[in-house]
Enzyme design. Structure first.
Site, PDB file in Angstrom:
ATOM      1  N   LEU A 278      49.510  71.402  49.170  1.00 11.32           N
ATOM      2  CA  LEU A 278      49.915  70.318  48.285  1.00 11.32           C
ATOM      3  C   LEU A 278      50.565  70.828  47.005  1.00 11.32           C
ATOM      4  O   LEU A 278      49.976  71.629  46.274  1.00 11.32           O
ATOM      5  CB  LEU A 278      48.690  69.454  47.940  1.00 11.32           C
ATOM      6  N   ASP A 279      51.806  70.357  46.748  1.00 15.71           N
ATOM      7  CA  ASP A 279      52.551  70.669  45.523  1.00 15.71           C
ATOM      8  C   ASP A 279      52.742  72.174  45.314  1.00 15.71           C
ATOM      9  O   ASP A 279      52.815  72.650  44.176  1.00 15.71           O
ATOM     10  CB  ASP A 279      51.841  70.068  44.295  1.00 15.71           C
ATOM     11  N   GLU A 280      52.830  72.925  46.396  1.00 13.35           N
ATOM     12  CA  GLU A 280      52.987  74.377  46.298  1.00 13.35           C
ATOM     13  C   GLU A 280      54.294  74.867  46.927  1.00 13.35           C
ATOM     14  O   GLU A 280      54.540  76.061  46.994  1.00 13.35           O
ATOM     15  CB  GLU A 280      51.812  75.087  46.985  1.00 13.35           C
TER      16      GLU A 280
ATOM     17  N   HIS B 193      57.786  65.829  42.224  1.00 15.86           N
ATOM     18  CA  HIS B 193      56.452  65.759  41.630  1.00 15.86           C
ATOM     19  C   HIS B 193      56.608  65.483  40.150  1.00 15.86           C
ATOM     20  O   HIS B 193      57.339  66.167  39.447  1.00 15.86           O
ATOM     21  CB  HIS B 193      55.680  67.060  41.837  1.00 15.86           C
TER      22      HIS B 193
END
Length: 289
Positions: A232-234, A197
């Protein structure tokens, strides 16, 4: 005369369990009984969850197969309720790299594999665009064009799963693959997909993080490599890298700096995973660098 050092097989063992006395001695005693020689050992106790993590690299005489090692460790595994992973260090893991239009992270991975810093075979490059086909063909790697839309997402993910099965791939690397994977796919492959990311998570999630960072006047930008989860993105973070920036830099300067950070952070995360140095600890990871 036979070279005894070459007549051995190398393994990496990673285990986790609740901490209690005797774990290390129980495991190493069994390895010693097999004639194993430990070359590297790391342990970590998480005092907050009372979890114990250990990674051991060792060599053993020829004939000591993975099955033999697992059988010899059956007693401590059951006694301590261990989660265990055992890998043959000589085996090259098979990797599928997924990418969209930006190829910097992909090219960096391919280079590090070519020079041997990353020990892996790239089974395929998968993309929802045609931009990276030439790079794949130049490296002699099969390229799979799987365009994604709302209507085709399920079908294309089924093709991806089939490709993973056919190539017997061990890891999926999202090298700036700009598509959100479905909850079903993320759950099914949890722990086997690494994403980069282009932000220092948990800050500036979602689209255009460098533009967000520029608008907030940050003094450092970074990139985060993490396991993919349905959130998401965790996912659990494996590696983060940062660079200092200043007020005179434009958005384009931040993006250019970010490309380099992204490539490095992703490569390190992939290396740590391939070498069985990453162990999941709830929402976090333990990384034996």
């Amino acid at each position: 005369m036979m070279n005894t050092s070459s007549a051995r097989v190398n393994y990496v063992l990673a285990l986790s369990c609740q901490d209690m006395p005797g774990i290390v001695s129980a495991v190493t005693a069994e390895l010693a009984a097999l004639g194993a020689n430990i070359s590297d050992s790391n342990q970590f106790w998480d005092r907050y969850s009372n979890s114990f993590f250990m990674r051991i690299a060792f060599s053993a005489p020829l004939g000591v197969t993975e099955e033999v090692v697992r059988r010899s460790l059956k007693s401590p595994i059951e006694r301590y309720s261990m989660k265990l992973e055992l890998n043959d260090a000589a085996r090259k893991p098979r990797v599928i790299i997924m990418v969209s239009k930006f190829d910097h992270a992909l090219l960096h991975l391919l280079y590090q594999i070519r020079v041997g810093w990353l020990n892996a075979d790239v089974a395929a490059i998968v993309s929802n665009h045609q931009d990276c086909r030439e790079a794949a063909e130049r490296e002699g790697i099969p390229f799979h064009y799987l365009p994604v839309s709302k209507e085709t997402k399920v079908q294309q993910e089924e093709k991806l799963l089939k490709l993973i099965s056919e190539t017997q791939s061990d890891l999926i690397v999202l090298a700036r693959y700009m598509q959100v994977l479905s909850t079903e796919l993320s759950s099914r492959l949890f722990g086997k997909i690494i994403n980069i990311h282009h932000s220092f998570l948990p800050s500036f999630k979602g689209a255009k993080p460098y533009h967000q960072a520029f608008e907030r006047g940050v003094k450092q930008i970074g990139a985060t490599a993490h396991y993919v989860t349905p959130d998401l993105d965790e996912g659990p973070i494996i590696e983060q890298q940062v660079e200092r920036v200043h007020h005179a830099m434009s958005v384009e300067d931040l993006v250019a700096t970010g490309r380099d950070i992204e490539s490095r952070a992703l490569a390190w995360a992939v290396k740590m995973h391939l070498e069985t140095r990453v162990m999941r600890n709830g929402l976090k990871t333990v990384v034996f660098a």
